[in-house]
Design an enzyme around this catalytic site. Structure first.
Site, PDB file in Angstrom:
ATOM      1  N   ASP A 181      43.505  73.666  51.339  1.00 25.97           N
ATOM      2  CA  ASP A 181      43.810  74.729  50.363  1.00 25.97           C
ATOM      3  C   ASP A 181      42.747  75.833  50.353  1.00 25.97           C
ATOM      4  OD1 ASP A 181      46.218  73.792  49.380  1.00 25.97           O
ATOM      5  OD2 ASP A 181      45.298  72.662  47.743  1.00 25.97           O
ATOM      6  N   LYS A 213      47.407  65.423  44.144  1.00 23.57           N
ATOM      7  CA  LYS A 213      46.302  65.624  45.088  1.00 23.57           C
ATOM      8  C   LYS A 213      45.105  64.717  44.814  1.00 23.57           C
ATOM      9  CE  LYS A 213      47.644  70.269  46.188  1.00 23.57           C
ATOM     10  NZ  LYS A 213      47.351  71.678  46.267  1.00 23.57           N
ATOM     11  N   SER A 224      59.364  74.220  47.089  1.00 26.27           N
ATOM     12  CA  SER A 224      58.383  74.341  48.172  1.00 26.27           C
ATOM     13  C   SER A 224      58.957  75.034  49.409  1.00 26.27           C
ATOM     14  CB  SER A 224      57.882  72.954  48.575  1.00 26.27           C
ATOM     15  OG  SER A 224      57.029  73.075  49.698  1.00 26.27           O
TER      16      SER A 224
HETATM   17  P1  NDP Z   1      47.340  70.022  38.769  1.00 27.94           P
HETATM   18  O1  NDP Z   1      48.446  69.368  38.022  1.00 27.94           O
HETATM   19  O2  NDP Z   1      46.355  69.187  39.493  1.00 27.94           O
HETATM   20  O3  NDP Z   1      46.502  70.957  37.749  1.00 27.94           O
HETATM   21  C1  NDP Z   1      47.162  71.782  36.843  1.00 27.94           C
HETATM   22  C2  NDP Z   1      46.188  72.793  36.244  1.00 27.94           C
HETATM   23  O4  NDP Z   1      46.958  73.764  35.518  1.00 27.94           O
HETATM   24  C3  NDP Z   1      45.192  72.202  35.259  1.00 27.94           C
HETATM   25  O5  NDP Z   1      43.997  72.946  35.318  1.00 27.94           O
HETATM   26  C4  NDP Z   1      45.913  72.414  33.913  1.00 27.94           C
HETATM   27  O6  NDP Z   1      45.030  72.501  32.807  1.00 27.94           O
HETATM   28  C5  NDP Z   1      46.522  73.766  34.147  1.00 27.94           C
HETATM   29  N1  NDP Z   1      47.681  74.058  33.308  1.00 27.94           N
HETATM   30  C6  NDP Z   1      48.922  73.537  33.395  1.00 27.94           C
HETATM   31  N2  NDP Z   1      49.735  74.089  32.454  1.00 27.94           N
HETATM   32  C7  NDP Z   1      48.988  74.993  31.782  1.00 27.94           C
HETATM   33  C8  NDP Z   1      49.258  75.878  30.708  1.00 27.94           C
HETATM   34  N3  NDP Z   1      50.480  75.963  30.147  1.00 27.94           N
HETATM   35  N4  NDP Z   1      48.257  76.669  30.254  1.00 27.94           N
HETATM   36  C9  NDP Z   1      47.025  76.593  30.811  1.00 27.94           C
HETATM   37  N5  NDP Z   1      46.704  75.766  31.833  1.00 27.94           N
HETATM   38  C10 NDP Z   1      47.677  74.974  32.312  1.00 27.94           C
HETATM   39  O7  NDP Z   1      48.070  71.065  39.758  1.00 27.94           O
HETATM   40  P2  NDP Z   1      47.457  71.703  41.098  1.00 27.94           P
HETATM   41  O8  NDP Z   1      46.054  72.069  40.814  1.00 27.94           O
HETATM   42  O9  NDP Z   1      47.758  70.833  42.244  1.00 27.94           O
HETATM   43  O10 NDP Z   1      48.345  73.025  41.295  1.00 27.94           O
HETATM   44  C11 NDP Z   1      48.152  74.164  40.471  1.00 27.94           C
HETATM   45  C12 NDP Z   1      49.054  75.293  40.926  1.00 27.94           C
HETATM   46  O11 NDP Z   1      48.637  75.844  42.175  1.00 27.94           O
HETATM   47  C13 NDP Z   1      50.513  74.872  41.117  1.00 27.94           C
HETATM   48  O12 NDP Z   1      51.307  75.855  40.496  1.00 27.94           O
HETATM   49  C14 NDP Z   1      50.713  74.895  42.608  1.00 27.94           C
HETATM   50  O13 NDP Z   1      52.057  75.203  42.935  1.00 27.94           O
HETATM   51  C15 NDP Z   1      49.755  76.002  43.042  1.00 27.94           C
HETATM   52  N6  NDP Z   1      49.275  75.860  44.414  1.00 27.94           N
HETATM   53  C16 NDP Z   1      49.583  76.807  45.357  1.00 27.94           C
HETATM   54  C17 NDP Z   1      49.093  76.702  46.640  1.00 27.94           C
HETATM   55  C18 NDP Z   1      49.407  77.736  47.650  1.00 27.94           C
HETATM   56  O14 NDP Z   1      49.189  77.478  48.829  1.00 27.94           O
HETATM   57  N7  NDP Z   1      49.854  78.911  47.253  1.00 27.94           N
HETATM   58  C19 NDP Z   1      48.271  75.571  47.072  1.00 27.94           C
HETATM   59  C20 NDP Z   1      47.967  74.665  45.994  1.00 27.94           C
HETATM   60  C21 NDP Z   1      48.484  74.790  44.738  1.00 27.94           C
HETATM   61  P3  NDP Z   1      44.607  71.181  31.963  1.00 27.94           P
HETATM   62  O15 NDP Z   1      43.492  70.551  32.749  1.00 27.94           O
HETATM   63  O16 NDP Z   1      44.191  71.702  30.651  1.00 27.94           O
HETATM   64  O17 NDP Z   1      45.829  70.296  31.897  1.00 27.94           O
END
Ligand code: NDP
Length: 275
Positions: free
Chosen positions: A102, A66, A15
Protein backbone atom coordinates in the site's frame (compact mmCIF):
# COMPACT_ATOMS: atom_id res chain seq x y z
CA UNK A 1 -3.82 -24.40 -16.00
CA UNK A 2 -3.99 -20.77 -14.90
CA UNK A 3 -2.59 -19.79 -11.48
CA UNK A 4 -5.26 -18.57 -9.05
CA UNK A 5 -5.20 -15.26 -7.18
CA UNK A 6 -7.91 -13.31 -5.35
CA UNK A 7 -8.76 -10.22 -3.34
CA UNK A 8 -10.48 -10.95 -0.03
CA UNK A 9 -12.43 -8.41 2.03
CA UNK A 10 -15.77 -7.31 3.43
CA UNK A 11 -17.17 -5.46 1.55
CA UNK A 12 -15.35 -6.46 -1.62
CA UNK A 13 -17.93 -6.04 -4.37
CA UNK A 14 -16.65 -2.51 -5.17
CA UNK A 15 -13.07 -3.73 -5.71
CA UNK A 16 -11.43 -3.03 -9.05
CA UNK A 17 -8.53 -5.37 -8.28
CA UNK A 18 -9.89 -8.25 -10.44
CA UNK A 19 -10.11 -5.88 -13.43
CA UNK A 20 -6.62 -4.44 -12.82
CA UNK A 21 -4.95 -7.84 -12.55
CA UNK A 22 -6.79 -9.07 -15.66
CA UNK A 23 -5.35 -6.07 -17.56
CA UNK A 24 -1.85 -6.70 -16.11
CA UNK A 25 -2.06 -10.41 -17.05
CA UNK A 26 -3.13 -9.56 -20.61
CA UNK A 27 -0.40 -6.93 -20.97
CA UNK A 28 2.36 -9.28 -19.74
CA UNK A 29 0.99 -12.57 -21.17
CA UNK A 30 0.67 -14.28 -17.76
CA UNK A 31 -1.66 -17.29 -17.38
CA UNK A 32 -3.58 -16.38 -14.23
CA UNK A 33 -7.10 -15.86 -12.94
CA UNK A 34 -8.03 -13.36 -10.21
CA UNK A 35 -11.33 -13.36 -8.35
CA UNK A 36 -13.01 -11.47 -5.47
CA UNK A 37 -13.86 -13.33 -2.25
CA UNK A 38 -16.33 -11.92 0.28
CA UNK A 39 -15.42 -13.34 3.71
CA UNK A 40 -17.72 -12.93 6.73
CA UNK A 41 -16.27 -10.63 9.43
CA UNK A 42 -15.27 -13.66 11.55
CA UNK A 43 -14.40 -15.91 8.60
CA UNK A 44 -11.08 -14.61 7.26
CA UNK A 45 -8.84 -17.44 8.51
CA UNK A 46 -11.19 -20.09 7.19
CA UNK A 47 -11.57 -18.48 3.75
CA UNK A 48 -7.78 -18.14 3.54
CA UNK A 49 -7.23 -21.82 4.40
CA UNK A 50 -9.84 -22.89 1.83
CA UNK A 51 -8.22 -20.80 -0.90
CA UNK A 52 -4.78 -22.24 -0.17
CA UNK A 53 -6.18 -25.80 -0.07
CA UNK A 54 -7.77 -25.18 -3.50
CA UNK A 55 -4.33 -24.33 -4.93
CA UNK A 56 -4.42 -20.50 -4.69
CA UNK A 57 -1.04 -18.81 -5.26
CA UNK A 58 -1.60 -15.39 -3.74
CA UNK A 59 -4.13 -12.95 -2.32
CA UNK A 60 -4.69 -9.27 -1.86
CA UNK A 61 -6.27 -8.42 1.48
CA UNK A 62 -8.56 -5.46 1.94
CA UNK A 63 -10.78 -3.94 4.62
CA UNK A 64 -11.07 -5.09 7.42
CA UNK A 65 -8.61 -8.02 7.39
CA UNK A 66 -5.12 -6.51 6.96
CA UNK A 67 -4.10 -6.77 10.59
CA UNK A 68 -5.42 -10.34 10.80
CA UNK A 69 -3.48 -11.19 7.64
CA UNK A 70 -0.34 -9.92 9.36
CA UNK A 71 -0.95 -12.23 12.30
CA UNK A 72 -1.64 -15.25 10.09
CA UNK A 73 1.41 -14.80 7.83
CA UNK A 74 4.35 -17.02 8.77
CA UNK A 75 7.03 -14.83 7.17
CA UNK A 76 6.96 -11.07 6.50
CA UNK A 77 8.67 -8.51 4.27
CA UNK A 78 10.39 -5.62 6.11
CA UNK A 79 7.64 -3.24 4.95
CA UNK A 80 4.95 -5.57 6.34
CA UNK A 81 6.84 -5.74 9.64
CA UNK A 82 7.03 -1.93 9.70
CA UNK A 83 3.29 -1.66 9.07
CA UNK A 84 2.16 -4.65 11.16
CA UNK A 85 -0.48 -5.01 8.43
CA UNK A 86 -0.49 -7.10 5.26
CA UNK A 87 -2.27 -6.44 1.96
CA UNK A 88 -0.47 -9.07 -0.14
CA UNK A 89 -0.06 -12.76 0.62
CA UNK A 90 1.94 -15.29 -1.39
CA UNK A 91 1.64 -19.03 -0.81
CA UNK A 92 4.53 -21.36 -1.54
CA UNK A 93 6.81 -23.96 -0.05
CA UNK A 94 7.97 -21.52 2.64
CA UNK A 95 4.38 -21.17 3.94
CA UNK A 96 2.35 -17.95 3.99
CA UNK A 97 4.42 -14.87 3.11
CA UNK A 98 2.99 -11.44 3.98
CA UNK A 99 3.93 -8.17 2.28
CA UNK A 100 2.49 -4.65 2.30
CA UNK A 101 2.44 -2.78 -1.01
CA UNK A 102 0.00 0.00 0.00
CA UNK A 103 2.68 2.50 1.00
CA UNK A 104 4.79 1.95 -2.09
CA UNK A 105 1.62 2.31 -4.17
CA UNK A 106 0.63 5.59 -2.53
CA UNK A 107 4.13 7.07 -2.80
CA UNK A 108 4.48 6.01 -6.46
CA UNK A 109 1.10 7.58 -7.28
CA UNK A 110 1.97 10.85 -5.51
CA UNK A 111 5.46 11.09 -7.03
CA UNK A 112 5.13 9.69 -10.53
CA UNK A 113 1.46 10.08 -11.48
CA UNK A 114 0.70 13.33 -9.62
CA UNK A 115 4.20 14.87 -9.69
CA UNK A 116 4.26 15.71 -5.96
CA UNK A 117 7.48 15.71 -3.98
CA UNK A 118 6.81 14.85 -0.32
CA UNK A 119 10.21 16.11 0.88
CA UNK A 120 9.80 19.03 3.28
CA UNK A 121 5.99 18.91 3.14
CA UNK A 122 3.63 18.90 6.13
CA UNK A 123 1.53 15.75 5.81
CA UNK A 124 -1.72 14.86 7.62
CA UNK A 125 -2.77 11.20 7.60
CA UNK A 126 -6.38 10.64 8.73
CA UNK A 127 -6.97 7.08 9.98
CA UNK A 128 -5.08 4.48 11.98
CA UNK A 129 -6.35 1.21 10.50
CA UNK A 130 -4.62 -1.22 8.16
CA UNK A 131 -4.30 1.20 5.25
CA UNK A 132 -2.81 3.97 7.41
CA UNK A 133 -0.35 1.53 9.01
CA UNK A 134 0.89 0.54 5.57
CA UNK A 135 1.77 4.05 4.46
CA UNK A 136 3.47 5.59 7.53
CA UNK A 137 6.98 4.23 6.93
CA UNK A 138 7.04 4.79 3.13
CA UNK A 139 5.83 8.38 3.70
CA UNK A 140 8.51 9.00 6.37
CA UNK A 141 11.14 7.65 4.00
CA UNK A 142 10.28 10.54 1.63
CA UNK A 143 11.46 13.03 4.32
CA UNK A 144 8.37 15.15 4.99
CA UNK A 145 8.78 18.09 7.41
CA UNK A 146 6.12 16.50 9.64
CA UNK A 147 3.68 13.62 9.58
CA UNK A 148 0.61 13.97 11.82
CA UNK A 149 -1.64 10.92 12.23
CA UNK A 150 -5.20 11.80 13.34
CA UNK A 151 -7.94 9.27 14.07
CA UNK A 152 -11.51 9.13 15.42
CA UNK A 153 -10.24 6.78 18.15
CA UNK A 154 -7.39 9.01 19.28
CA UNK A 155 -5.47 6.35 21.18
CA UNK A 156 -4.98 4.33 18.00
CA UNK A 157 -3.36 7.34 16.31
CA UNK A 158 -1.06 7.95 19.29
CA UNK A 159 -0.15 4.27 19.44
CA UNK A 160 0.62 4.12 15.71
CA UNK A 161 2.81 7.24 15.97
CA UNK A 162 4.58 5.72 18.99
CA UNK A 163 5.59 2.72 16.86
CA UNK A 164 7.78 5.12 14.88
CA UNK A 165 9.33 6.72 17.97
CA UNK A 166 12.80 6.55 16.40
CA UNK A 167 11.51 9.43 14.23
CA UNK A 168 9.57 11.09 17.06
CA UNK A 169 10.58 14.61 15.95
CA UNK A 170 8.70 14.00 12.67
CA UNK A 171 5.65 11.90 13.57
CA UNK A 172 2.86 12.47 16.08
CA UNK A 173 -0.65 11.17 16.74
CA UNK A 174 -3.83 13.01 17.83
CA UNK A 175 -7.60 13.32 17.49
CA UNK A 176 -9.35 15.41 14.82
CA UNK A 177 -10.20 18.23 17.26
CA UNK A 178 -6.48 18.72 18.03
CA UNK A 179 -5.92 19.81 14.42
CA UNK A 180 -7.53 23.22 14.99
CA UNK A 181 -5.20 25.96 13.84
CA UNK A 182 -2.92 23.62 11.84
CA UNK A 183 -2.57 23.59 8.05
CA UNK A 184 -0.99 20.91 5.82
CA UNK A 185 0.42 20.59 2.29
CA UNK A 186 -0.86 17.06 1.82
CA UNK A 187 -3.99 15.64 3.52
CA UNK A 188 -4.53 11.91 3.05
CA UNK A 189 -7.80 10.21 4.01
CA UNK A 190 -6.92 6.63 4.99
CA UNK A 191 -10.19 6.06 6.88
CA UNK A 192 -13.08 4.01 5.52
CA UNK A 193 -15.54 6.82 6.37
CA UNK A 194 -16.08 7.60 2.67
CA UNK A 195 -17.32 4.04 2.06
CA UNK A 196 -20.34 4.76 4.26
CA UNK A 197 -20.75 8.34 3.05
CA UNK A 198 -19.61 9.76 6.42
CA UNK A 199 -17.64 13.00 6.82
CA UNK A 200 -14.58 13.38 9.04
CA UNK A 201 -14.69 15.94 11.86
CA UNK A 202 -11.72 17.80 10.32
CA UNK A 203 -11.32 21.54 10.92
CA UNK A 204 -11.45 23.47 7.63
CA UNK A 205 -7.98 24.93 8.21
CA UNK A 206 -6.19 21.59 7.62
CA UNK A 207 -6.41 22.22 3.86
CA UNK A 208 -3.57 24.73 3.64
CA UNK A 209 -3.02 27.03 0.64
CA UNK A 210 -1.82 24.99 -2.36
CA UNK A 211 -2.63 21.71 -0.60
CA UNK A 212 -3.38 18.36 -2.20
CA UNK A 213 -6.22 16.30 -0.68
CA UNK A 214 -6.02 12.57 -1.35
CA UNK A 215 -8.84 10.12 -0.58
CA UNK A 216 -7.74 6.48 -0.68
CA UNK A 217 -11.32 5.55 -1.59
CA UNK A 218 -11.93 5.63 -5.33
CA UNK A 219 -14.68 5.59 -7.90
CA UNK A 220 -17.16 7.87 -6.18
CA UNK A 221 -17.50 11.52 -5.12
CA UNK A 222 -16.70 11.41 -1.38
CA UNK A 223 -17.63 13.69 1.53
CA UNK A 224 -13.88 14.08 2.23
CA UNK A 225 -13.13 15.43 -1.25
CA UNK A 226 -16.12 17.79 -0.97
CA UNK A 227 -14.81 18.99 2.43
CA UNK A 228 -11.38 19.51 0.84
CA UNK A 229 -12.76 21.59 -2.04
CA UNK A 230 -14.81 23.69 0.38
CA UNK A 231 -11.76 24.07 2.64
CA UNK A 232 -9.73 25.49 -0.26
CA UNK A 233 -7.51 22.55 -1.28
CA UNK A 234 -5.77 23.34 -4.56
CA UNK A 235 -6.02 19.79 -5.88
CA UNK A 236 -8.17 16.79 -4.93
CA UNK A 237 -7.75 13.20 -6.05
CA UNK A 238 -9.13 9.76 -5.34
CA UNK A 239 -7.13 6.59 -4.62
CA UNK A 240 -7.41 4.90 -8.02
CA UNK A 241 -3.76 5.61 -8.86
CA UNK A 242 -2.68 4.13 -5.53
CA UNK A 243 -4.81 1.07 -6.17
CA UNK A 244 -3.20 0.46 -9.56
CA UNK A 245 0.33 1.08 -8.20
CA UNK A 246 -0.07 -1.18 -5.16
CA UNK A 247 -1.51 -3.86 -7.46
CA UNK A 248 1.57 -3.57 -9.69
CA UNK A 249 3.79 -4.13 -6.63
CA UNK A 250 1.78 -7.26 -5.72
CA UNK A 251 1.98 -8.48 -9.32
CA UNK A 252 5.76 -7.99 -9.23
CA UNK A 253 6.00 -10.10 -6.06
CA UNK A 254 3.84 -12.90 -7.50
CA UNK A 255 4.98 -13.00 -11.13
CA UNK A 256 8.46 -11.45 -11.05
CA UNK A 257 7.66 -8.65 -13.50
CA UNK A 258 6.40 -5.10 -13.15
CA UNK A 259 3.52 -4.19 -15.46
CA UNK A 260 3.27 -0.75 -17.08
CA UNK A 261 0.67 1.02 -14.90
CA UNK A 262 -0.04 4.10 -17.08
CA UNK A 263 -2.26 2.39 -19.71
CA UNK A 264 -4.11 0.44 -17.01
CA UNK A 265 -4.82 3.57 -14.97
CA UNK A 266 -5.99 5.37 -18.13
CA UNK A 267 -8.26 2.44 -19.03
CA UNK A 268 -9.84 2.39 -15.54
CA UNK A 269 -10.41 6.15 -15.62
CA UNK A 270 -12.08 5.73 -19.02
CA UNK A 271 -14.27 2.89 -17.75
CA UNK A 272 -15.39 4.84 -14.67
CA UNK A 273 -16.02 8.13 -16.50
CA UNK A 274 -19.71 9.10 -16.78
CA UNK A 275 -21.05 8.54 -20.34
P1 NDP B 1 -9.68 -0.46 8.67
O1 NDP B 1 -11.01 -1.05 8.96
O2 NDP B 1 -8.45 -1.18 9.08
O3 NDP B 1 -9.60 1.01 9.35
C1 NDP B 1 -10.67 1.90 9.24
C2 NDP B 1 -10.23 3.30 9.65
O4 NDP B 1 -11.28 4.21 9.29
C3 NDP B 1 -10.01 3.47 11.15
O5 NDP B 1 -9.00 4.45 11.34
C4 NDP B 1 -11.38 3.99 11.62
O6 NDP B 1 -11.32 4.77 12.80
C5 NDP B 1 -11.74 4.89 10.47
N1 NDP B 1 -13.17 5.14 10.32
C6 NDP B 1 -14.12 4.29 9.89
N2 NDP B 1 -15.33 4.91 9.86
C7 NDP B 1 -15.12 6.18 10.26
C8 NDP B 1 -15.97 7.30 10.43
N3 NDP B 1 -17.29 7.24 10.16
N4 NDP B 1 -15.43 8.46 10.87
C9 NDP B 1 -14.11 8.53 11.15
N5 NDP B 1 -13.25 7.50 11.00
C10 NDP B 1 -13.75 6.34 10.57
O7 NDP B 1 -9.68 -0.16 7.09
P2 NDP B 1 -8.40 0.03 6.14
O8 NDP B 1 -7.43 0.87 6.88
O9 NDP B 1 -7.97 -1.27 5.62
O10 NDP B 1 -9.00 0.84 4.89
C11 NDP B 1 -9.33 2.21 5.00
C12 NDP B 1 -9.79 2.75 3.66
O11 NDP B 1 -8.72 2.84 2.72
C13 NDP B 1 -10.86 1.88 2.99
O12 NDP B 1 -11.87 2.75 2.53
C14 NDP B 1 -10.15 1.24 1.83
O13 NDP B 1 -11.04 0.98 0.77
C15 NDP B 1 -9.12 2.31 1.47
N6 NDP B 1 -7.92 1.77 0.82
C16 NDP B 1 -7.61 2.12 -0.47
C17 NDP B 1 -6.46 1.66 -1.07
C18 NDP B 1 -6.12 2.06 -2.45
O14 NDP B 1 -5.25 1.43 -3.04
N7 NDP B 1 -6.72 3.11 -2.98
C19 NDP B 1 -5.54 0.75 -0.39
C20 NDP B 1 -5.93 0.48 0.97
C21 NDP B 1 -7.09 0.94 1.53
P3 NDP B 1 -11.47 4.08 14.26
O15 NDP B 1 -10.11 3.55 14.60
O16 NDP B 1 -11.91 5.19 15.14
O17 NDP B 1 -12.50 2.99 14.13
Amino acid sequence: MSDRYAVIGNPVGHSKSPRIHALFARQTGQAMVYEAILAPPDGFARALAEFIAAGGRGMNVTIPFKEQAFRLAERHSPRALGARAVNTLAFGEGGIFGDNTDGAGLVRDLKFNLGLSIRGKRVLLAGAGGAARGVVLPLLEESPAALVIANRTEDKARQLAAEFSSRAEKVSGCGFADLSGHGFDLVINATSASLSGASLALPRCVFGPGSLAYDMVYGRPTPFLRQAREGGAAQVTDGLGMLVEQAAESFLLWRGLRPDTAPVLAELRRESAPP
